[in-house]
Design an enzyme around this catalytic site. Structure first.
Site, PDB file in Angstrom:
ATOM      1  N   CYS A  68      -4.524   2.391  -3.692  1.00 45.18           N
ATOM      2  CA  CYS A  68      -3.336   3.026  -3.194  1.00 45.18           C
ATOM      3  C   CYS A  68      -2.454   2.041  -3.375  1.00 45.18           C
ATOM      4  CB  CYS A  68      -3.758   3.431  -1.778  1.00 45.18           C
ATOM      5  SG  CYS A  68      -4.887   4.447  -1.332  1.00 45.18           S
ATOM      6  N   HIS A 109       0.784  -1.167  -0.052  1.00 40.81           N
ATOM      7  CA  HIS A 109       0.025   0.019  -0.049  1.00 40.81           C
ATOM      8  C   HIS A 109       0.830   1.187   0.151  1.00 40.81           C
ATOM      9  CE1 HIS A 109      -2.872   2.899   1.784  1.00 40.81           C
ATOM     10  NE2 HIS A 109      -3.886   2.124   1.481  1.00 40.81           N
ATOM     11  N   GLN A 146      -5.022  -5.128   6.719  1.00 40.39           N
ATOM     12  CA  GLN A 146      -6.004  -6.350   5.964  1.00 40.39           C
ATOM     13  C   GLN A 146      -6.311  -7.324   6.833  1.00 40.39           C
ATOM     14  OE1 GLN A 146      -8.286  -5.410   3.786  1.00 40.39           O
ATOM     15  NE2 GLN A 146      -7.417  -3.427   3.309  1.00 40.39           N
ATOM     16  N   ASP A 195       2.752  -4.776   8.075  1.00 42.93           N
ATOM     17  CA  ASP A 195       1.400  -3.882   7.822  1.00 42.93           C
ATOM     18  C   ASP A 195       0.127  -4.937   7.823  1.00 42.93           C
ATOM     19  OD1 ASP A 195      -0.858  -2.499   6.709  1.00 42.93           O
ATOM     20  OD2 ASP A 195       0.317  -1.771   5.223  1.00 42.93           O
ATOM     21  N   LYS A 200     -10.937  -0.380   9.951  1.00 43.73           N
ATOM     22  CA  LYS A 200     -11.076  -1.690   8.915  1.00 43.73           C
ATOM     23  C   LYS A 200     -11.270  -2.911   9.826  1.00 43.73           C
ATOM     24  CE  LYS A 200      -8.127  -0.044   5.547  1.00 43.73           C
ATOM     25  NZ  LYS A 200      -6.984  -0.038   4.584  1.00 43.73           N
TER      26      LYS A 200
HETATM   27  C1  PLP Z   1      -6.002   0.734   4.402  1.00 47.66           C
HETATM   28  C2  PLP Z   1      -4.641   0.358   4.350  1.00 47.66           C
HETATM   29  C3  PLP Z   1      -3.609   1.030   4.895  1.00 47.66           C
HETATM   30  C4  PLP Z   1      -3.871   2.536   5.399  1.00 47.66           C
HETATM   31  O1  PLP Z   1      -4.766   2.756   6.479  1.00 47.66           O
HETATM   32  P1  PLP Z   1      -5.521   3.974   6.650  1.00 47.66           P
HETATM   33  O2  PLP Z   1      -6.482   3.680   7.753  1.00 47.66           O
HETATM   34  O3  PLP Z   1      -5.841   4.529   5.479  1.00 47.66           O
HETATM   35  O4  PLP Z   1      -4.298   5.021   7.604  1.00 47.66           O
HETATM   36  C5  PLP Z   1      -2.315   0.674   4.941  1.00 47.66           C
HETATM   37  N1  PLP Z   1      -2.349  -0.530   4.475  1.00 47.66           N
HETATM   38  C6  PLP Z   1      -2.892  -1.431   3.785  1.00 47.66           C
HETATM   39  C7  PLP Z   1      -2.694  -2.851   3.617  1.00 47.66           C
HETATM   40  C8  PLP Z   1      -4.242  -1.033   3.989  1.00 47.66           C
HETATM   41  O5  PLP Z   1      -5.390  -1.899   3.566  1.00 47.66           O
END
Ligand code: PLP
Length: 406
Positions: free
Chosen positions: A364, A123, A203, A200, A226
């Protein structure tokens, strides 16, 4: 007892009602998830009856607010099996958490020629902060390529991982592809050459049980919104010895020990990284989301999401010419695709007329789009509340798209 999705759905007021006169079909949880009553009501109750500032007031209300805020940290720590609450830094989101690591850890520990190894499926939140800090530190940002099916090229990873790499920063489940990366194995390999690891988990946190001690990562980040929690709150988990060796990145109230005009000494982690009045209500909402998630049996959630994912893939396979992007053997919850003649935004707009909300765009993750030679994909992402009926409506909508753009 089987995992009863209708009972779960009933807890989400945001899913009721219609869109464009059709039953609202929400298939964009990878962008942001709807909120259960448990979260809405907890935040409402806190705002009505318990609200006060944290860490400052000496009166009862502020003391109670502080307790609730710090208890939220404990809940989040337990949720990912962190050793202690001091390993949890509240941030404004997942993006904010990665920026914290880049600006604080990165600026202190990376010097010219040191490498940050990411992947070709990150991302933008795990690309751009490193590029910005690159300007200051001279770090080198390199990306491990991905194979045609959207899985990580492990041979390339092994080759790129040498002693110049000081940090491996990697997406757990790719938001544009659905690929599940073998983060535990990557962590073991990175540690073998002395590199730190950031995962990260934006997800993955909503869909799988995360155990930071088992993963052994140095950092793990995710977003509240999320995970069925509110916006404006994210989490940075860090190992204690790593967080303790990081300078503050934002200055202000709350993060200090003693301030004079000449000099300031800083509070220990996590307060050191939480300058200013924190997102109090949001932290409490996130804790409510974690507690709500804890009421489920994760194996059952995963089995139900897997069944629905397979059902959706089978449906997509019946649409003429539809091209799936992201078919790694190990994948979940995200289904990206393109269709002949119809742009992703056409697909999304026509589905919208049917009440079906999906995402169209680059998600993104522009390097992923470049890898596949497309400007955008349509993306379906599943949440805990999705049903086969949702998928049936999606597939019926896609048939219309396919007829219109034949
Ligand atoms: C949504 C997302 C982000 C960013 O999260 P924010 O809530 O927009 O700060 C980073 N990495 C992944 C894999 C995402 O899906």
């Amino acid at each position: 007892m089987s995992h009863d999705v209708e009972t779960i759905r009933a807890q989400f007021p945001g899913l009721a009602g219609t869109a464009n006169g059709k039953p609202f079909t929400y298939l964009d949880s990878g962008a942001t998830a709807q909120k259960p009553l448990a979260v809405i009501e907890r935040m409402d109750r806190f705002l009505r009856n318990e609200y006060g500032t944290v860490h400052r007031g000496l009166y009862a209300r502020s003391v109670e607010s502080t307790q609730a805020y710090e208890q939220a940290r404990v809940t989040v720590a337990k949720f990912i099996n962190a050793p202690a609450e001091k390993n949890i830094v509240f941030t404004m989101g997942c993006t904010d958490a990665i920026n914290l690591v880049a600006w604080s850890w990165g600026r202190k520990h990376l010097k010219k020629g040191d490498r940050v190894l990411i992947t070709g499926m990150e991302h933008h939140a795990n690309i751009v902060p490193w590029q910005i800090v690159r300007e200051i530190t001279g770090l080198e940002l390199i990306a491990c390529p991905i194979l045609d099916d959207g899985s990580l090229d492990m041979d390339a990873f092994d080759k790129l991982l040498d002693e110049r790499v000081k940090l491996v920063s990697v997406i757990h489940v790719a938001n544009s592809l659905g690929t599940i990366n073998p983060v535990k194995e990557l962590t073991r390999k990175a540690h073998a050459i002395g590199a730190k690891v950031l995962i990260d988990a934006a997800q993955s946190a909503p869909h799988m049980r995360l155990d930071v001690q088992d993963l052994d990562c140095d950092f793990l980040v995710f977003a509240g919104h999320k995970l069925y929690g509110p916006t404006g709150i994210g989490v940075l988990y860090g190992k204690s010895n790593v967080l303790d060796d990081m300078p503050p990145w934002r200055g202000g109230g709350e993060m200090i020990e003693k301030v004079t005009i000449e000099k300031t000494t800083f509070a220990p982690a996590p307060a050191r990284f939480e300058a200013g009045t924190p997102p109090i209500v949001e932290a409490i909402g996130l804790a409510a989301a974690c507690q709500w998630m804890n009421t489920f049996n994760w194996e059952k959630i995963q089995a139900a999401e897997r069944t629905l994912y397979d059902y959706a893939e089978a449906g997509l396979a019946t649409i003429p010419g539809l091209r799936r992007i992201g078919t790694a053997a190990n994948r979940n919850t995200i289904l990206s695709f393109t269709m002949p003649n119809a742009h992703a935004s056409d697909i999304s707009s026509i589905l919208d007329l049917e009440g079906v909300a999906i995402r169209a765009g680059h998600h993104c993750a522009q390097p992923v789009m470049q890898r596949y030679g497309v400007s955008a994909t349509a993306r379906v992402s599943l949440g805990i509340y999705n049903t086969q009926t949702d998928i049936d409506r999606l597939i019926a909508g896609l048939r219309k798209v396919s007829e219109l753009f034949r």
